[in-house]
Design a protein around this motif. Structure first.
Motif, PDB file in Angstrom:
ATOM      1  N   VAL A   1     -11.662 120.154 -35.415  1.00 24.97           N
ATOM      2  CA  VAL A   1     -11.393 120.465 -34.012  1.00 24.97           C
ATOM      3  C   VAL A   1     -11.429 121.980 -33.833  1.00 24.97           C
ATOM      4  CG1 VAL A   1      -9.726 120.271 -32.122  1.00 24.97           C
ATOM      5  CG2 VAL A   1      -9.900 118.436 -33.831  1.00 24.97           C
ATOM      6  N   THR A   2     -12.308 122.456 -32.936  1.00 30.70           N
ATOM      7  CA  THR A   2     -12.444 123.890 -32.705  1.00 30.70           C
ATOM      8  C   THR A   2     -12.189 124.201 -31.234  1.00 30.70           C
ATOM      9  OG1 THR A   2     -14.098 124.052 -34.465  1.00 30.70           O
ATOM     10  CG2 THR A   2     -13.946 125.898 -32.928  1.00 30.70           C
ATOM     11  N   VAL A   3     -11.185 125.028 -30.981  1.00 22.51           N
ATOM     12  CA  VAL A   3     -10.853 125.482 -29.630  1.00 22.51           C
ATOM     13  C   VAL A   3     -10.707 127.000 -29.686  1.00 22.51           C
ATOM     14  CG1 VAL A   3      -9.194 125.345 -27.726  1.00 22.51           C
ATOM     15  CG2 VAL A   3      -9.664 123.316 -29.114  1.00 22.51           C
ATOM     16  N   PRO A   4     -11.448 127.752 -28.850  1.00 22.85           N
ATOM     17  CA  PRO A   4     -11.475 129.217 -28.983  1.00 22.85           C
ATOM     18  C   PRO A   4     -10.293 129.905 -28.297  1.00 22.85           C
ATOM     19  CG  PRO A   4     -12.943 128.561 -27.230  1.00 22.85           C
ATOM     20  CD  PRO A   4     -12.398 127.285 -27.816  1.00 22.85           C
ATOM     21  N   ALA A   5      -9.079 129.569 -28.732  1.00 22.92           N
ATOM     22  CA  ALA A   5      -7.868 130.145 -28.151  1.00 22.92           C
ATOM     23  C   ALA A   5      -7.149 130.977 -29.201  1.00 22.92           C
ATOM     24  CB  ALA A   5      -6.947 129.045 -27.638  1.00 22.92           C
ATOM     25  N   ALA A   6      -6.704 132.179 -28.817  1.00 25.60           N
ATOM     26  CA  ALA A   6      -6.126 133.120 -29.776  1.00 25.60           C
ATOM     27  C   ALA A   6      -4.607 133.133 -29.766  1.00 25.60           C
ATOM     28  CB  ALA A   6      -6.646 134.521 -29.489  1.00 25.60           C
TER      29      ALA A   6
ATOM     30  N   LEU B   1      -0.625 132.328 -33.373  1.00 25.24           N
ATOM     31  CA  LEU B   1      -0.929 130.986 -33.867  1.00 25.24           C
ATOM     32  C   LEU B   1      -0.537 130.877 -35.334  1.00 25.24           C
ATOM     33  CD1 LEU B   1      -4.416 130.438 -32.201  1.00 25.24           C
ATOM     34  CD2 LEU B   1      -2.180 129.666 -31.397  1.00 25.24           C
ATOM     35  N   ASP B   2       0.597 130.271 -35.589  1.00 25.77           N
ATOM     36  CA  ASP B   2       1.019 130.023 -36.957  1.00 25.77           C
ATOM     37  C   ASP B   2       0.170 128.910 -37.570  1.00 25.77           C
ATOM     38  OD1 ASP B   2       3.014 131.893 -36.537  1.00 25.77           O
ATOM     39  OD2 ASP B   2       4.466 130.371 -35.899  1.00 25.77           O
ATOM     40  N   GLU B   3       0.363 128.683 -38.875  1.00 21.17           N
ATOM     41  CA  GLU B   3      -0.339 127.602 -39.562  1.00 21.17           C
ATOM     42  C   GLU B   3      -0.029 126.267 -38.891  1.00 21.17           C
ATOM     43  OE1 GLU B   3      -0.801 125.726 -44.078  1.00 21.17           O
ATOM     44  OE2 GLU B   3       0.539 127.407 -43.693  1.00 21.17           O
TER      45      GLU B   3
ATOM     46  N   VAL C   1       0.327 124.390 -25.326  1.00 18.69           N
ATOM     47  CA  VAL C   1      -0.415 125.096 -24.287  1.00 18.69           C
ATOM     48  C   VAL C   1      -1.021 126.350 -24.901  1.00 18.69           C
ATOM     49  CG1 VAL C   1      -0.325 126.094 -21.978  1.00 18.69           C
ATOM     50  CG2 VAL C   1       1.280 124.266 -22.607  1.00 18.69           C
ATOM     51  N   TYR C   2      -2.348 126.370 -25.007  1.00 17.84           N
ATOM     52  CA  TYR C   2      -3.063 127.498 -25.603  1.00 17.84           C
ATOM     53  C   TYR C   2      -3.544 128.449 -24.520  1.00 17.84           C
ATOM     54  CZ  TYR C   2      -3.134 125.223 -30.175  1.00 17.84           C
ATOM     55  OH  TYR C   2      -2.767 124.660 -31.371  1.00 17.84           O
ATOM     56  N   THR C   3      -3.562 129.735 -24.854  1.00 10.33           N
ATOM     57  CA  THR C   3      -4.003 130.751 -23.909  1.00 10.33           C
ATOM     58  C   THR C   3      -4.849 131.789 -24.641  1.00 10.33           C
ATOM     59  OG1 THR C   3      -3.252 132.203 -22.117  1.00 10.33           O
ATOM     60  CG2 THR C   3      -1.940 132.186 -24.155  1.00 10.33           C
ATOM     61  N   GLN C   4      -5.257 132.842 -23.918  1.00  7.80           N
ATOM     62  CA  GLN C   4      -6.205 133.820 -24.459  1.00  7.80           C
ATOM     63  C   GLN C   4      -7.439 133.085 -24.993  1.00  7.80           C
ATOM     64  OE1 GLN C   4      -4.284 136.602 -27.160  1.00  7.80           O
ATOM     65  NE2 GLN C   4      -2.476 136.762 -25.834  1.00  7.80           N
ATOM     66  N   VAL C   5      -7.992 132.235 -24.142  1.00  8.32           N
ATOM     67  CA  VAL C   5      -9.143 131.415 -24.493  1.00  8.32           C
ATOM     68  C   VAL C   5     -10.416 132.221 -24.247  1.00  8.32           C
ATOM     69  CG1 VAL C   5     -10.341 129.239 -24.086  1.00  8.32           C
ATOM     70  CG2 VAL C   5      -7.846 129.353 -23.840  1.00  8.32           C
ATOM     71  N   SER C   6     -11.267 132.280 -25.255  1.00 12.14           N
ATOM     72  CA  SER C   6     -12.466 133.117 -25.186  1.00 12.14           C
ATOM     73  C   SER C   6     -13.676 132.332 -24.708  1.00 12.14           C
ATOM     74  CB  SER C   6     -12.779 133.712 -26.565  1.00 12.14           C
ATOM     75  OG  SER C   6     -11.724 134.542 -27.003  1.00 12.14           O
ATOM     76  N   ALA C   7     -14.456 132.961 -23.838  1.00  9.76           N
ATOM     77  CA  ALA C   7     -15.737 132.397 -23.431  1.00  9.76           C
ATOM     78  C   ALA C   7     -16.773 132.678 -24.522  1.00  9.76           C
ATOM     79  CB  ALA C   7     -16.181 133.003 -22.107  1.00  9.76           C
ATOM     80  N   LYS C   8     -17.898 131.967 -24.445  1.00  8.55           N
ATOM     81  CA  LYS C   8     -18.976 132.158 -25.403  1.00  8.55           C
ATOM     82  C   LYS C   8     -19.583 133.548 -25.252  1.00  8.55           C
ATOM     83  CE  LYS C   8     -22.013 128.828 -25.759  1.00  8.55           C
ATOM     84  NZ  LYS C   8     -22.024 128.653 -27.224  1.00  8.55           N
TER      85      LYS C   8
END
Length: 337
Positions: free
Chosen positions: A200-205, A222-224, A242-249
């Motif tokens: 599972v890959t989600v581009p959130a920092a 983002l801890d382990e 709830v993930y944030t700082q999500v990067s666009a391509k």
């Protein structure tokens, strides 16, 4: 123009089914993939849906005028008017998460109005004053969400529009809640693989710190067990975050892309969405986790959970307000590659 189930088909063999009476929920999506004899089922749904089951537990629930939770159902708008959403299962009550918070808005469990339909596409509207008159008075302003689904040559396309129909500002957040089926591809056979091995890959920092499913306002590293940027295996995940700082391509600045991949056969479910979906909720529902199967929700949101209250505390959480007559447009796509 209403039906219990709308079935869409495309010349390439793609099929989708929608339940307009249950939140215009697109609960089945079968998409062709190279090297596969049969289309790949991309979504998970409870066995008795749409006739039974919870409308928030299957397919793609549509979350409006707020996604996820509002703490205790209480909030104050920009106009300093205070609102309390009564919680329960009655016609004039907001749904509760079981912990005293309002959850998922008003649109996901109501009948929608189908306005257009052909072999490959269907469009429907949810208007607060028309499709949910018992709860319309609970929300400041009258709004309409229009959702248009279409099977394309590449998969599924959805265009979403929010309109302010009233004379006052319309506060809102918008989200979708897709249940992706695991493992990706056939559920049996030599190359079927298991849900646990899918990545599972989600581009959130970063993610929000949560207490009782509600953000405190603090954004944390983002801890382990939480970092999804490099494709961890599903089997090690237990999330409702709830993930944030999500990067666009990098090559498509306005597009966010998340990927679920089955290493046993190389098949991938790819969800692309407008960068206006600035937060992503990731949830591993326990009711689909059995044997080698499972499901994961990667939920694009225009705002964080409880964003209306975070905004009142000065936190930039994505909460939006539409002026009278204004509209907001966005989109998402799902493909199997």
């Amino acid at each position: 123009m209403t039906a219990d189930v709308i079935t869409l088909t495309a010349p390439n063999g793609a099929t989708a089914q929608i339940a307009p009476q249950r939140g215009f929920n697109l609960y089945r999506l079968a998409l062709p993939a190279q090297g596969q004899d049969e289309p790949v089922e991309a979504l998970a749904a409870e066995a008795d849906f749409p006739a039974g089951g919870k409308p928030s537990h299957s397919g793609i629930p549509l979350l409006f005028p707020f996604p996820n939770r509002i703490k205790a159902g209480e909030f104050t708008t920009d106009q300093q008017s205070e609102h309390l959403l009564p919680l329960g299962d009655g016609p004039g009550e907001a749904k509760s998460d079981g912990a005293g918070n309002a959850i998922h808005g008003f649109a996901f469990d109501r009948a929608w109005t189908v306005t257009a339909q052909d072999e490959r596409s269907a469009t429907a509207t949810f208007t607060l004053s028309e499709n949910d008159p018992e709860r319309a008075s609970l929300w400041p302003g009258d709004g309409r969400l229009t959702v248009a689904y279409e099977l394309t040559g590449d998969g599924l396309r959805c265009d979403l529009t929010v309109e302010n129909l009233g004379d006052e500002p319309l506060p809102f957040g918008l989200g979708t809640h897709p249940y992706f089926k695991l493992p990706v591809g056939p559920s049996s056979g030599e190359n079927s693989g298991t849900a646990a091995d899918c990545t599972v890959t989600v581009p959130a920092a970063a993610r929000y710190e949560l207490i009782g499913g509600v953000p405190t306002g603090e954004v944390v590293a983002l801890d382990e067990g939480y970092d999804l940027q490099h494709g961890p295996a599903f089997g090690g995940l237990k999330l409702d975050d709830v993930y944030t700082q999500v990067s666009a391509k990098a090559d498509e600045p306005g597009v966010i892309e998340s990927v679920i991949e089955n290493p046993a056969n190389g098949l991938r479910i790819v969800q692309r969405c407008d960068a206006a979906f600035r937060e992503q909720v990731v949830f591993t529902p326990p009711w689909f986790r059995e044997g080698d199967a499972g499901s994961i929700c990667i939920e694009p949101y225009t705002c964080a959970t409880d964003a209306v209250n975070l905004a009142g505390r000065g936190v930039d959480a994505g909460w939006r307000t539409l002026a009278p007559g204004d509209r907001f447009e966005t989109w998402f796509e799902i493909a199997v590659q």
